[in-house]
Design an enzyme around this catalytic site. Structure first.
Site, mmCIF file in Angstrom:
data_model
loop_
_atom_site.group_PDB
_atom_site.id
_atom_site.type_symbol
_atom_site.label_atom_id
_atom_site.label_comp_id
_atom_site.label_asym_id
_atom_site.label_seq_id
_atom_site.Cartn_x
_atom_site.Cartn_y
_atom_site.Cartn_z
ATOM 1 N N GLY A 610 0.857 -1.189 0.000
ATOM 2 C CA GLY A 610 0.000 0.000 0.000
ATOM 3 C C GLY A 610 0.881 1.223 0.000
ATOM 4 O O GLY A 610 2.119 1.115 0.002
ATOM 5 N N VAL A 615 0.855 -4.740 2.853
ATOM 6 C CA VAL A 615 -0.440 -5.311 3.232
ATOM 7 C C VAL A 615 -0.189 -6.807 3.391
ATOM 8 O O VAL A 615 0.399 -7.439 2.514
ATOM 9 C CB VAL A 615 -1.506 -5.067 2.149
ATOM 10 C CG1 VAL A 615 -2.852 -5.617 2.581
ATOM 11 C CG2 VAL A 615 -1.615 -3.584 1.819
ATOM 12 N N ASP A 726 -13.824 7.312 -5.250
ATOM 13 C CA ASP A 726 -12.883 6.484 -6.018
ATOM 14 C C ASP A 726 -13.459 5.086 -6.226
ATOM 15 O O ASP A 726 -12.755 4.087 -6.056
ATOM 16 C CB ASP A 726 -11.529 6.433 -5.288
ATOM 17 C CG ASP A 726 -10.396 6.006 -6.210
ATOM 18 O OD1 ASP A 726 -10.607 5.954 -7.441
ATOM 19 O OD2 ASP A 726 -9.299 5.715 -5.705
HETATM 20 N N1 ADE Z 1 -5.844 -6.518 -0.129
HETATM 21 C C1 ADE Z 1 -6.143 -5.366 0.482
HETATM 22 N N2 ADE Z 1 -7.091 -5.573 1.411
HETATM 23 C C2 ADE Z 1 -7.389 -6.883 1.376
HETATM 24 C C3 ADE Z 1 -8.306 -7.681 2.098
HETATM 25 N N3 ADE Z 1 -9.079 -7.158 3.010
HETATM 26 N N4 ADE Z 1 -8.366 -8.977 1.808
HETATM 27 C C4 ADE Z 1 -7.561 -9.485 0.861
HETATM 28 N N5 ADE Z 1 -6.689 -8.793 0.152
HETATM 29 C C5 ADE Z 1 -6.599 -7.486 0.413
#
Ligand code: ADE
Length: 967
Positions: A610, A615, A726
């Site tokens: 991110g 993430v 968005d």
């Molecule tokens: N990528 C970003 N957020 C996510 C999520 N909540 N579950 C899976 N992949 C993701």
């Protein structure tokens, strides 16, 4: 050259601004410019070099040596320095400043005049006095001038000073001499500086590094270990490397300030009174946590105030706490086999969360002091001690006995006090098992648009006030209350729970049971009727009146005439609160997001990157000890406060939402590093890549199901007053059940983060292809601009993740939209869906559909899949109208594709009523019709029969084969 000329040279030198060069990393062994007395250098022969000392304007001597025997051949004039102590040098630098006369500028000297001189050295352990043997000396170099001067320069009073530096080494004796050999040049040696280089004492990373002499070999470094400054301790061994030029290189390791000390300007200082530092590290001293203090300086922990404590495992960073107050409002519910005790948590939790309860049972005789602890025959479910819920069930009690239950609240510091702890007590007589029952009924609230979840009836003995009450919940508008004492006055009130929360309680109503328990076993017992009504959908008015259906068994306490009173208004629809309106963003995040103890999180894999950090996917142990899959967004280290605020803003927004189509926030980690946002895990990741990966794999109904989910999520957002800005398939996440959820919140931030967002001419960053024209032109973002973006998401979904407007440039997209162009229907996209897209892309934003309409429209499509069969406008409409290029002429897509539409499209409109009258009202039912059915409903002309049957066959084929429908 005459002496007068030589002196003239010197005089000119006096005019030179003479700034001795010196550097922090040089140790000077000799500097002729700073010697105040006689230099005492030797010359051989005596009449070779001249030593001339003049005074500068500050009355400091300038020692120069001059020689200028340019007319005489075979010159060999030596000048020798004094003995120079080497100190720690392994190599020295000799810096010479001199002027040299250009031989061409002196007449008749060719052959005898030279333009260089030689520099020599000799290492010895002691001074040799006046003894001088040139053969002992080693040549360092022949020194030539970069700049020589002429008679004309002299006339112009321009002097060209040369500076030459030579390295001498390695040297190992205690000292050395320098010697200057003149072989017939005209030279004035103005200064000589001898120095060596060192890496000077320094402080780095709270460690001190001593003066260090570099190695002679300039390519190798000296490794130096640092010593921690006072009140600091090593983390990794602090090291620096000393380079040949006296520069410190490659800092490694560090020291950190010890417990009770904090770093300031490279040193460790004791924490001030009132502050503490419990861990060694380069963190600041912290203010003592609540209810603790430190009087002295350098406190490692703060001590608890009187009557406050720290449990054994409480960290020193935690506030001091105290035992909780006793539980409140103890009530019981008794029937033949079970006694249920229930209570409210203490008003003072003592500042802790580790609250538990112990229940102590005493069985008492007729006198209050005749009590003894209950035996083991009594069973407590789940247990009598260490209860975490505010209820316990007692079983196997004796009939006709008096029990007193003492309920104690405890927390982690309760054992720190040994005086008797306050308890809440309740006495229960099991005689009450023989009790009165009472039926309470009420009327359902009228005009409430919200769904009633259940009702709660609260009641208590009037004599005991509200301190201990019972309550019961029911979905029906009536409840039978048992276990009431005969001849006792009770107070009742009622409240309603709807999807929006609880209403306020109704007014209280008093009712006294009769003393006759024998007849009360009848089904209904006594009956109390309460009437409730809702007015205006928001304010619940409760009209309380009583009907006693069984006469002769009641005593009325209230007048018969109805009582009117209003309860609290229903909480209206929840609205979104912009976290930026909070002065303290941390407060906003804690208002809307739960703080998660990081030990409950297990990070398993990195799944993406991110804007703020990685993430990851992982597991979260819930408070109920279950493990759930989660996605974890991390804030990478080295962030500034603004980045932390922006990062957490998303959590403050997400935490306000609770909808199956909005990504669910599990909580945040803000009190330890790394800062994290934990959300539900969506197995199939983002919708755009998911669709691209599974191109053509889904039925239209499945795709419409996804679109319905997204629309429902955005409907929720717009009802909350939140504009997403968005919406795009990349910002929708998909779980393993194909449920789509809206994600990526954070207003401006989402746009910063979005690789699709481009800068507009007004400087805003906008994902052009997804954004409504008014939002691009003048930043008019609204739910209507979200509707435009939703139309683009529909197009992305129906084209399995195709890029909207393909490779057109952003500028061309803006221009073509302005000219009325709209994206055409993707391949295989039902007409109705494209029409909905076009409706979302109306230029006039007020004409775009509301999300609530979009959801109900898609619901209808899902219920009526035949309407999705039409892939071409020509089936339904005049083919000359190209809808894709003229959105203004869109036929009202709300005209759901019906039998009428179908018959119109095959020019058989005259049979509409015949079909409907015969019960064929949907295309799905028409698809089942045989030729006999067509005849039977009254289509007599063979040509018409043929046309209808042929269209039915097409329908049927489409139903069977197209888009995966199976009807
Ligand atoms: N990528 C970003 N957020 C996510 C999520 N909540 N579950 C899976 N992949 C993701």
């Amino acid at each position: 050259m005459t002496l007068g000329e030589k002196l003239c040279l010197v005089f000119l030198f006096l005019r030179i601004v003479f700034t001795p060069s010196s550097h922090g990393n040089q140790v000077v062994l000799l500097d002729t410019t700073s010697v105040l007395g006689e230099l005492g250098w030797k010359t051989y022969p005596m009449n070779g070099w001249d030593a001339i000392t003049e005074m500068d304007e500050h009355n400091r001597p300038i020692h120069t040596f001059q020689v200028c025997h340019v007319m005489e051949p075979n010159q060999n004039n030596w000048l020798r320095s004094n003995w120079i102590f080497r100190q720690a040098a392994q190599k020295v630098y000799v810096e010479l400043r001199f002027t040299l006369r250009d031989c061409n500028s002196i007449p008749w000297v060719s052959g005898t005049c030279k333009e260089t001189f030689n520099l020599f050295y000799y290492e010895t352990d002691e001074s040799h006095g006046v003894k001088f043997k040139p053969s002992q000396y080693t040549k360092i170099d022949t020194i030539a001038a970069d700049e020589s001067f002429t008679q004309m320069d002299l006339g112009d009073r321009i002097l060209k000073l040369n500076t030459e530096v030579r390295e001498v080494g390695p040297i190992s004796r205690k000292g050395l001499y320098l010697a200057f050999q003149d072989i017939g040049a005209c030279i004035a040696l103005v200064s000589v500086r001898v120095y060596y280089k060192k890496c000077p004492f320094t402080l780095r990373n709270l460690a001190s590094f001593p003066d260090t002499v570099p190695r002679v070999d300039s390519s190798s470094l000296v490794e130096v270990r640092g010593a921690c400054v006072e009140h600091a301790e090593e983390r990794d061994t602090p090291k620096l490397y000393c380079g040949a030029d006296g520069d410190w290189l490659v800092p490694l390791g560090k020291c950190v300030c010890s417990v009770g000390y904090e770093e300031m300007d490279g040193a460790c200082f004791a924490c001030r009174p009132g502050f503490y530092k419990a861990f060694a590290g380069n963190i600041k001293c912290s203010k003592c946590p609540p209810h603790s203090f430190s009087y002295g300086e350098g406190a490692a922990v703060c001590h608890c105030e009187k009557a406050f404590y720290r449990a054994e495992r409480d960290p020193p960073t935690m506030a001091c706490t105290r035992p909780p107050s006793p539980p409140r409002n103890v009530v019981f519910n008794l029937n033949d086999t079970c006694l249920q005790l229930e209570w409210s948590p203490p008003s003072d939790m003592g500042g802790r969360r580790d609250l538990t309860y112990n229940v102590l049972c005493k069985r008492c005789g007729p006198e209050p002091d005749q009590c003894q602890l209950c035996g083991e025959e009594l069973r407590f479910v789940p247990r009598p001690q260490g209860l975490t819920n505010t209820t316990v069930t007692v079983m196997d009690f004796s009939a006709h006995a008096n029990y007193t239950f003492e309920i104690e609240s405890l927390n982690g510091v309760s054992k720190m006090i040994n005086y008797p702890r306050p308890v809440a007590a309740i006495t229960v007589s099991t005689d009450q098992v023989e009790s009165v029952s009472l039926t309470v009924c009420w009327q359902q609230p009228l005009n409430i648009s919200l769904l009633v979840v259940d009702y709660e009836v609260k009641y208590y003995e009037k004599e005991h006030e509200e301190l201990s009450y019972s309550s019961t919940r029911t979905k029906a508008p009536s409840v039978i209350i048992t276990g009431l004492k005969p001849s006792t006055c009770y107070v009742f009130s009622l409240r309603t729970r709807t999807s929006a929360g609880h209403s306020a309680y109704s007014p209280k109503y008093e009712y006294e049971t009769t003393d006759d328990t024998s007849d009360m076993a009848s089904d209904q017992g006594q009956v109390l009727v309460i009437v409730t009504a809702a007015v205006g959908g928001f304010t619940l008015l409760i009209i309380l009146t009583l009907f006693f259906l069984i006469t002769g068994r009641y005593q009325r306490q209230n007048p018969v005439s109805p009582l009117f009173f209003s309860a609290l208004p229903y909480p209206g629809v929840k609205t979104y609160v912009d976290p930026d309106t909070y002065e303290d963003p941390t407060q906003a995040v804690h208002e809307f997001a739960k703080e998660i103890d990081p030990t409950r999180i297990r990070i398993e894999r990195v799944i993406g990157a991110g804007e703020f950090g990685e993430v990851c996917s992982g597991r979260l142990r819930t408070l109920g000890k279950r493990e759930i899959a989660v996605a974890i967004k991390t804030l990478k280290g080295g962030y500034v406060e603004r980045q932390r605020r922006d990062f957490l803003r998303e959590a403050s927004i997400m935490g306000q939402f609770d909808d199956p189509n909005i990504i669910r926030l599990e909580g945040v980690v803000t009190r330890s590093r790394p800062v994290m946002i934990v959300v539900e895990y969506m197995e199939n990741g983002s919708l755009d890549s998911f669709l691209r990966k599974h191109d053509g794999h889904f039925t239209v109904i499945q795709l419409v199901g996804m679109l319905r989910g997204i629309a429902s999520g955005v409907r929720y957002l717009s009802d909350m007053g939140y504009v997403h800005r968005d919406l795009a398939a990349r910002n929708i996440l998909v779980n393993s059940n194909l449920v789509c959820k809206v994600s990526d919140f954070g207003l401006s931030r989402v746009l910063e983060d979005d690789p699709e967002a481009a800068y507009t001419t007004t400087g805003g960053k906008i994902p052009i292809r997804w954004t409504a024209p008014e939002a691009i032109s003048y930043r008019k973002f609204s739910s209507a601009s979200d509707a435009w973006s939703y139309g683009i998401v529909m197009w992305e979904v129906m084209s399995y993740g195709e890029r909207p407007y393909w490779e057109m440039s952003n500028q061309d997209v803006i221009l073509s939209i302005e000219e009325g162009y709209r994206l055409p229907a993707p391949m295989g996209c039902p007409v109705v869906l494209h029409q909905l897209m076009l409706h979302c892309w109306q230029k006039e934003r007020s004409q775009r559909p509301k999300f609530t309409d979009v959801v109900s429209f898609l619901d209808k499509l899902i219920r009526n899949p035949s309407s999705l069969l039409f892939l071409l406008y020509s089936l339904l409409f005049d083919p000359s109208v190209s809808l894709a290029e003229s959105p203004g002429e869109v036929v009202d897509y709300h005209m759901f594709i019906s039998i009428g539409d179908w018959l119109d499209s095959i020019k058989m409109s005259q049979y509409k009523s015949s079909f409907v009258a015969a019960g064929f009202s949907t295309l799905d039912s028409v698809a089942q019709m045989s030729i006999e059915d067509v005849r039977r409903i009254g289509v007599v002309l063979i040509g018409h029969q043929r046309r209808i049957v042929s269209s039915i066959q097409t329908l049927r084929l489409q139903l069977l084969h197209e888009n995966g429908f199976h009807v």
